[in-house]
Design a protein around this motif. Structure first.
Motif, PDB file in Angstrom:
ATOM      1  N   ALA A  65      40.003  23.593 114.304  1.00  0.00           N
ATOM      2  CA  ALA A  65      39.563  22.683 113.253  1.00  0.00           C
ATOM      3  C   ALA A  65      40.152  23.158 111.938  1.00  0.00           C
ATOM      4  N   GLU A  66      40.408  22.200 111.064  1.00  0.00           N
ATOM      5  CA  GLU A  66      40.974  22.527 109.766  1.00  0.00           C
ATOM      6  C   GLU A  66      40.021  22.105 108.663  1.00  0.00           C
ATOM      7  N   PHE A  67      39.701  23.047 107.804  1.00  0.00           N
ATOM      8  CA  PHE A  67      38.848  22.799 106.641  1.00  0.00           C
ATOM      9  C   PHE A  67      39.743  22.401 105.476  1.00  0.00           C
ATOM     10  N   ILE A  68      39.535  21.208 104.960  1.00  0.00           N
ATOM     11  CA  ILE A  68      40.278  20.746 103.780  1.00  0.00           C
ATOM     12  C   ILE A  68      39.244  20.461 102.698  1.00  0.00           C
ATOM     13  N   LYS A  69      39.132  21.413 101.769  1.00  0.00           N
ATOM     14  CA  LYS A  69      38.079  21.336 100.768  1.00  0.00           C
ATOM     15  C   LYS A  69      38.219  20.099  99.882  1.00  0.00           C
ATOM     16  N   SER A  70      39.447  19.773  99.516  1.00  0.00           N
ATOM     17  CA  SER A  70      39.682  18.646  98.613  1.00  0.00           C
ATOM     18  C   SER A  70      39.298  17.316  99.234  1.00  0.00           C
ATOM     19  N   LYS A  71      39.264  17.280 100.555  1.00  0.00           N
ATOM     20  CA  LYS A  71      38.917  16.050 101.266  1.00  0.00           C
ATOM     21  C   LYS A  71      37.509  16.120 101.863  1.00  0.00           C
ATOM     22  N   PHE A  72      36.802  17.200 101.638  1.00  0.00           N
ATOM     23  CA  PHE A  72      35.466  17.402 102.225  1.00  0.00           C
ATOM     24  C   PHE A  72      35.516  17.139 103.737  1.00  0.00           C
ATOM     25  N   SER A  73      36.562  17.636 104.379  1.00  0.00           N
ATOM     26  CA  SER A  73      36.728  17.333 105.794  1.00  0.00           C
ATOM     27  C   SER A  73      36.830  18.594 106.633  1.00  0.00           C
ATOM     28  N   PHE A  74      36.492  18.430 107.896  1.00  0.00           N
ATOM     29  CA  PHE A  74      36.570  19.533 108.870  1.00  0.00           C
ATOM     30  C   PHE A  74      36.837  18.886 110.222  1.00  0.00           C
ATOM     31  N   ASN A  75      38.059  18.439 110.411  1.00  0.00           N
ATOM     32  CA  ASN A  75      38.412  17.691 111.611  1.00  0.00           C
ATOM     33  C   ASN A  75      38.691  18.612 112.789  1.00  0.00           C
ATOM     34  N   LEU A  76      38.284  18.157 113.942  1.00  0.00           N
ATOM     35  CA  LEU A  76      38.468  18.899 115.190  1.00  0.00           C
ATOM     36  C   LEU A  76      39.707  18.406 115.897  1.00  0.00           C
ATOM     37  N   ARG A  77      40.493  19.335 116.439  1.00  0.00           N
ATOM     38  CA  ARG A  77      41.723  18.936 117.115  1.00  0.00           C
ATOM     39  C   ARG A  77      41.894  19.719 118.417  1.00  0.00           C
TER      40      ARG A  77
END
Lengths: 114, 114
Positions: A65-77
């Protein structure tokens, strides 16, 4: 109150296809982020977690998973799914570390077809 | 194995009757939680405990009470069950040696209120 959004409610993939499940959270401060998995008929298990440091987190069974703070996202891959990945996946956020209580998203049901 | 036992695992009851669900842990973990799982809502926190006789409300606490008189037991009580409380209830613990948010779940208790 913080919230967690999982926009994909039901995903159907064929084996070997790549997977990305979206997760967005609402809180702008420091958060700890998690993905949990629930296999059919079983209880939830921790898949991976992010506390700090490298925003690309690797978990069990080839998930990341990647944490992208600017996008408030934590997508699972996962690059290549297997039939055994059929399960429900929950994103969760911990805002108040003193409380140690998670807020979960509504879940994404993944169905992998052989 | 976090040693969590939930009882009963399945229960059918009628509207207006009291119901108590029990969560028992075999270790002396400080934090215990009750969540309910409903389709489309994921898991929602009902109550949690951070020690004997120390409890706090979660996001969906109305209609529920809890008690923790011993470290190992966390009881969830529905004083007067309603059909909206039909759900699967999960107990979880947070092990002291783990990071916050790393929860271990019980097998769940399926409650049907007629």
């Amino acid at each position: 109150a913080q919230s967690v959004s999982q926009h994909n409610h039901h995903v159907i993939l064929s084996e070997a296809a790549s997977l990305e499940l979206g997760c967005n959270y609402s809180y702008g401060g420091t958060v700890n982020l998690f993905w949990y998995v629930q296999y059919p008929g079983q209880h939830l298990q921790l898949l991976l977690k992010y506390f700090s440091g490298d925003p690309l987190v690797k978990g069990i069974k080839g998930f990341e998973a990647e944490f992208i703070k600017s996008k408030f996202s934590f997508n699972l891959r996962k690059p290549s799914v297997q039939w055994s990945d059929t399960a429900e996946y929950f994103c969760a956020v911990l805002q108040d570390t003193g409380r140690r209580a998670l807020t979960f998203g509504s879940g994404t049901r993944l169905q992998v077809q052989p | 194995d976090a040693g969590i036992t939930q009882s009963p695992r399945h229960k059918v009851t009628e509207t207006g009757t009291p119901v108590t669900l029990r969560c028992h842990q075999t270790e002396n973990h400080r934090y215990m939680y009750w969540y309910r799982q409903d389709p489309g809502h994921g898991l929602r926190l009902i109550h949690y405990s951070y020690g004997v006789k120390d409890t706090d409300k979660g996001e969906v606490s109305d209609g529920y009470s809890v008690s923790r008189s011993k470290t190992e037991d966390f009881l969830l009580t529905l004083e007067s069950a309603t059909s909206s409380q039909t759900s699967v209830y999960f107990c979880a613990i947070s092990e002291s040696g783990q990071g916050p948010g790393e929860l271990f779940f019980g097998e769940g208790s399926r409650l049907t209120v007629l």
